[in-house]
Scaffold this motif. Sequence first.
Motif, PDB file in Angstrom:
ATOM      1  N   SER A 196     -26.186 -25.690  -1.059  1.00  0.00           N
ATOM      2  CA  SER A 196     -26.813 -25.639   0.258  1.00  0.00           C
ATOM      3  C   SER A 196     -25.817 -26.092   1.318  1.00  0.00           C
ATOM      4  O   SER A 196     -24.888 -26.854   1.046  1.00  0.00           O
ATOM      5  CB  SER A 196     -28.070 -26.496   0.320  1.00  0.00           C
ATOM      6  OG  SER A 196     -27.763 -27.851   0.225  1.00  0.00           O
ATOM      7  N   GLN A 220     -27.263 -24.854  -7.824  1.00  0.00           N
ATOM      8  CA  GLN A 220     -27.844 -24.723  -6.488  1.00  0.00           C
ATOM      9  C   GLN A 220     -26.832 -25.211  -5.469  1.00  0.00           C
ATOM     10  O   GLN A 220     -26.182 -26.230  -5.677  1.00  0.00           O
ATOM     11  CB  GLN A 220     -29.112 -25.574  -6.412  1.00  0.00           C
ATOM     12  CG  GLN A 220     -29.753 -25.608  -5.059  1.00  0.00           C
ATOM     13  CD  GLN A 220     -31.009 -26.456  -5.073  1.00  0.00           C
ATOM     14  OE1 GLN A 220     -31.717 -26.545  -6.064  1.00  0.00           O
ATOM     15  NE2 GLN A 220     -31.293 -27.087  -3.948  1.00  0.00           N
ATOM     16  N   GLY A 248     -29.167 -24.524 -14.211  1.00  0.00           N
ATOM     17  CA  GLY A 248     -29.213 -24.001 -12.854  1.00  0.00           C
ATOM     18  C   GLY A 248     -28.065 -24.510 -12.017  1.00  0.00           C
ATOM     19  O   GLY A 248     -27.480 -25.558 -12.293  1.00  0.00           O
TER      20      GLY A 248
END
Length: 181
Positions: free
Chosen positions: A171, A169, A167
């Motif tokens: 932010s 990710q 994965g």
Amino acid sequence: YNYETDNTESESSSWSSSPNEKFHRELHSGYLQSIADITDKLTFLLGARYDDESDVKGRWMPRTGLVYTHNTEGGGELISKFLYGESYRALASYEKEPNQDNPSSPGDVPERAKTYELQMIYLPNDMQRYDISLWHSTLKDLRIEGTSGRNRIVDTYKNYMQQVTWGLQTSVDIEINKKIE
């Protein structure tokens, strides 16, 4: 944890997958953690958690990590983390039935996971945070609901060898209401 009311009040520790079935599990846990500064920019983390459940053999789950912090020219920080951890998930009562179609199925083997994570965090000031994480997990004895039986549907839960997941990710956190003094 009270599975009947989905809260942490300890009046009852029963969990039910159907109105006529009761399931009781006691969980005792403890953890240790140590943080050591190797240099003023490099930190080593080492820890372990032990879970002992009344219906599952107790087990240790190690965790470790390296954190490197670099001060940037503009006064911000760039933080790099490499983390490793192991965990498991004990089966719910309705998953504990041995697989009738496959007698060699592991039956009540808990799911186990090993996870590696690489994370970069940029903090240009106390109002902004940017981060990106790349992770890799290997799940063993993954328990998946399936069906069996001829011309009928019967819920069964089978342990599969393993599943690998990756994965990415990202932010961005920006505080817009912070007072500037």
